[in-house]
Enzyme design. Structure first.
Site, PDB file in Angstrom:
ATOM      1  N   GLY A  46      46.952 -46.561 -42.848  1.00  0.00           N
ATOM      2  CA  GLY A  46      46.099 -46.177 -43.971  1.00  0.00           C
ATOM      3  C   GLY A  46      46.731 -45.050 -44.750  1.00  0.00           C
ATOM      4  N   GLN A  51      47.277 -37.918 -50.354  1.00  0.00           N
ATOM      5  CA  GLN A  51      48.486 -37.848 -49.518  1.00  0.00           C
ATOM      6  C   GLN A  51      49.754 -38.096 -50.327  1.00  0.00           C
ATOM      7  OE1 GLN A  51      46.744 -40.558 -46.265  1.00  0.00           O
ATOM      8  NE2 GLN A  51      48.125 -39.179 -45.165  1.00  0.00           N
ATOM      9  N   CYS A  88      48.141 -39.018 -38.377  1.00  0.00           N
ATOM     10  CA  CYS A  88      48.103 -39.025 -39.839  1.00  0.00           C
ATOM     11  C   CYS A  88      49.514 -38.841 -40.370  1.00  0.00           C
ATOM     12  CB  CYS A  88      47.207 -37.888 -40.311  1.00  0.00           C
ATOM     13  SG  CYS A  88      47.094 -37.738 -42.099  1.00  0.00           S
ATOM     14  N   LEU A  89      49.875 -39.608 -41.388  1.00  0.00           N
ATOM     15  CA  LEU A  89      51.221 -39.480 -41.970  1.00  0.00           C
ATOM     16  C   LEU A  89      51.447 -38.089 -42.556  1.00  0.00           C
ATOM     17  CD1 LEU A  89      51.596 -42.945 -43.773  1.00  0.00           C
ATOM     18  CD2 LEU A  89      52.587 -42.236 -41.588  1.00  0.00           C
ATOM     19  N   HIS A 130      38.725 -41.918 -41.441  1.00  0.00           N
ATOM     20  CA  HIS A 130      39.868 -41.017 -41.608  1.00  0.00           C
ATOM     21  C   HIS A 130      40.295 -40.949 -43.080  1.00  0.00           C
ATOM     22  CE1 HIS A 130      43.891 -39.374 -40.143  1.00  0.00           C
ATOM     23  NE2 HIS A 130      44.147 -39.688 -41.396  1.00  0.00           N
ATOM     24  N   GLU A 131      40.396 -42.123 -43.718  1.00  0.00           N
ATOM     25  CA  GLU A 131      40.887 -42.147 -45.109  1.00  0.00           C
ATOM     26  C   GLU A 131      39.851 -41.596 -46.076  1.00  0.00           C
ATOM     27  OE1 GLU A 131      43.935 -42.423 -45.291  1.00  0.00           O
ATOM     28  OE2 GLU A 131      44.257 -43.418 -43.367  1.00  0.00           O
ATOM     29  N   HIS A 134      39.919 -37.949 -46.138  1.00  0.00           N
ATOM     30  CA  HIS A 134      40.980 -37.406 -47.002  1.00  0.00           C
ATOM     31  C   HIS A 134      40.468 -37.185 -48.425  1.00  0.00           C
ATOM     32  CE1 HIS A 134      44.743 -37.193 -44.796  1.00  0.00           C
ATOM     33  NE2 HIS A 134      44.605 -38.409 -44.302  1.00  0.00           N
TER      34      HIS A 134
HETATM   35 CO    CO Z   1      45.603 -39.280 -42.745  1.00  0.00          CO
END
Ligand code: CO
Length: 155
Positions: A46, A51, A88-89, A130-131, A134
């Site tokens: 995701g 991000q 998380c990236l 999670h997304e 963000h």
């Molecule tokens: Co993330």
């Protein structure tokens, strides 16, 4: 294919609340495509627009069942609770145990501007939460019950 530069924990853009998307134009569609390319290139499941430095309510997710592109996604109902490990990236050094609903129902717009309703369980429910977090400037690290440095996992 166009990749965008990832933003990492400590970058103030990741702590901001994103704006609703009012008009789905070519710029938004290109951004969604670039977000998907970036997510796949980084082997994530995701990615949210902040991000890649854009404060708009856009999310891409693929937990292995195909690409979801969500505009203005909103959680409308949840059920149950599961604690599982999450990463998380934008936080490459850490993973953490996070409690999330077992099931999540989401309302969003698709790329045609049509209202869609999605239901996710387990990993997909976790990805939705999670997304969408963000988009409100929340990282999983602030919700984690326990954080682990990835380096310590290899011992
Ligand atoms: Co993330």
């Amino acid at each position: 294919m166009a990749l965008r530069n990832l933003r990492f924990d400590g970058d103030e853009v990741l702590g901001k609340v994103c704006r609703q998307v009012d008009v789905i134009d070519d710029r938004i569609l290109t951004l969604l495509k670039d977000m998907a390319d970036t997510m796949y290139a980084e082997k994530g499941v995701g990615l949210a627009a902040p991000q890649v430095g854009v404060l708009k309510r856009l999310v891409v997710i693929d937990v292995g069942d195909g690409l979801l592109e969500l505009i203005n996604p909103k959680i409308v109902k949840t059920e149950g609770e599961v604690v599982d490990t999450e990463g998380c990236l934008s936080v490459p050094e850490l993973v953490g145990d996070v409690s999330r609903p077992k099931k999540v129902w989401v309302e969003a717009l698709n790329t045609k501007g049509e209202k869609i309703y999605l239901e996710g369980e387990d990993l997909l429910a976790r990805a939705f939460c999670h997304e969408i977090d963000h988009l409100d400037g929340i990282l999983f690290t602030s919700r984690a019950i326990k954080l682990i440095n990835k380096k310590d996992l290899d011992d």
